[in-house]
Design an enzyme around this catalytic site. Sequence first.
Site, PDB file in Angstrom:
ATOM      1  N   ASP A  17      -1.070   2.444   0.419  1.00 44.60           N
ATOM      2  CA  ASP A  17       0.122   3.229   0.108  1.00 44.60           C
ATOM      3  C   ASP A  17       1.372   2.347   0.068  1.00 44.60           C
ATOM      4  OD1 ASP A  17       1.620   5.437  -0.434  1.00 44.60           O
ATOM      5  OD2 ASP A  17       1.559   6.258   1.592  1.00 44.60           O
ATOM      6  N   HIS A  34       1.961  -1.324  -8.674  1.00 50.42           N
ATOM      7  CA  HIS A  34       0.495  -1.179  -8.695  1.00 50.42           C
ATOM      8  C   HIS A  34      -0.177  -2.518  -9.028  1.00 50.42           C
ATOM      9  CE1 HIS A  34       0.868   3.009  -8.003  1.00 50.42           C
ATOM     10  NE2 HIS A  34       1.329   3.325  -9.201  1.00 50.42           N
ATOM     11  N   LEU A 128     -20.978  -8.034   0.863  1.00 51.58           N
ATOM     12  CA  LEU A 128     -20.018  -6.950   1.098  1.00 51.58           C
ATOM     13  C   LEU A 128     -20.205  -5.823   0.077  1.00 51.58           C
ATOM     14  CD1 LEU A 128     -17.232  -5.917   2.402  1.00 51.58           C
ATOM     15  CD2 LEU A 128     -16.157  -7.010   0.428  1.00 51.58           C
TER      16      LEU A 128
HETATM   17  C1  FPP Z   1      -0.214   4.384  -3.638  1.00 46.95           C
HETATM   18  O1  FPP Z   1       1.093   3.948  -3.839  1.00 46.95           O
HETATM   19  C2  FPP Z   1      -1.117   3.737  -4.572  1.00 46.95           C
HETATM   20  C3  FPP Z   1      -1.859   4.353  -5.524  1.00 46.95           C
HETATM   21  C4  FPP Z   1      -1.864   5.807  -5.753  1.00 46.95           C
HETATM   22  C5  FPP Z   1      -2.703   3.616  -6.447  1.00 46.95           C
HETATM   23  C6  FPP Z   1      -3.427   2.457  -5.876  1.00 46.95           C
HETATM   24  C7  FPP Z   1      -3.599   1.488  -6.936  1.00 46.95           C
HETATM   25  C8  FPP Z   1      -3.669   0.165  -6.776  1.00 46.95           C
HETATM   26  C9  FPP Z   1      -3.655  -0.552  -5.493  1.00 46.95           C
HETATM   27  C10 FPP Z   1      -3.730  -0.665  -7.998  1.00 46.95           C
HETATM   28  C11 FPP Z   1      -5.042  -1.251  -8.186  1.00 46.95           C
HETATM   29  C12 FPP Z   1      -5.969  -0.189  -8.475  1.00 46.95           C
HETATM   30  C13 FPP Z   1      -7.120  -0.335  -9.042  1.00 46.95           C
HETATM   31  C14 FPP Z   1      -7.902   0.894  -9.280  1.00 46.95           C
HETATM   32  C15 FPP Z   1      -7.650  -1.648  -9.462  1.00 46.95           C
HETATM   33  P1  FPP Z   1       2.201   4.979  -4.289  1.00 46.95           P
HETATM   34  O2  FPP Z   1       2.394   4.814  -5.751  1.00 46.95           O
HETATM   35  O3  FPP Z   1       1.841   6.354  -3.821  1.00 46.95           O
HETATM   36  O4  FPP Z   1       3.434   4.421  -3.503  1.00 46.95           O
HETATM   37  P2  FPP Z   1       4.722   5.221  -2.997  1.00 46.95           P
HETATM   38  O5  FPP Z   1       4.227   6.219  -1.972  1.00 46.95           O
HETATM   39  O6  FPP Z   1       5.561   4.151  -2.389  1.00 46.95           O
HETATM   40  O7  FPP Z   1       5.345   5.859  -4.210  1.00 46.95           O
END
Ligand code: FPP
Length: 241
Positions: A17, A34, A128
């Site tokens: 997150d 991301h 893993l």
């Molecule tokens: C949460 O941050 C993150 C996500 C919903 C997406 C996770 C994705 C990645 C780590 C990118 C790589 C992914 C893949 C599938 C290779 P948020 O956007 O909710 O953050 P915020 O709460 O600060 O807005």
Amino acid sequence: MKLDRDRMPEHVAIIMDGNGRWAKGRGVPRLMGHRAGMEAMKKIVDHSDKLGIRHLTVYAFSTENWKRSVEEVSGIFKLLVTFVNRDLRELIENNVKVRILGDYSTIPEDSKKALEKTLRDTENNTGLQFNIALNYGGRDEITRSVRKLARLAADGEISPEEITEDMVSDYLWTGSANADSPDPELIIRTSGEIRLSNFLLWQAAYSEIVISDVLWPDFDEKEYERCIAEYQSRDRRFGGR
Ligand code: FPP
């Protein structure tokens, strides 16, 4: 950091997150958050392997994430393709086996193809196990398991009284038919939020939850080890004394 190698969790699950806040703090588009999150994820896969962790699960895309803008959703799936195309060879070299938790039949076609190739090419690896929770929801997963058991009961193959916790577990995405991962001993959530957000609801029954204040793109090997050390300092009792 001093970690007790004899008490490493077998399965670590991570709610990644804070990508959006990381981007906002830098005044850059959310997708750059991301992208940086993807690099952090890669680092943590490699480090889990080095630490001898057997299963790593990351929450990459939830059933609720479809509510985000079209650009953000398609951007996340593009990143997924980038990740598997760029790192597949290395995952194979490192003996990593990739599994998906969730119904990924509805994701964009090119992402699905890239993922299926990754699943195939890593299928026989024995190192893993890296589970990517994709279009995943904990309640949805439990509902699907219950539906399958209800179907077996309706077909007369089992009686409702015979249904056990193990059978419910078996039909989850983590169950023997799919990922075959044990319940996670440790769940880490980054960015200081203290919620499960529909992640591994059934499997989290006895998990230790460690909250890291670090935003996911800044999460690194050192902070990962700190979270594992915090887990190791806890006294796990499973309801006993
Ligand atoms: C949460 O941050 C993150 C996500 C919903 C997406 C996770 C994705 C990645 C780590 C990118 C790589 C992914 C893949 C599938 C290779 P948020 O956007 O909710 O953050 P915020 O709460 O600060 O807005």
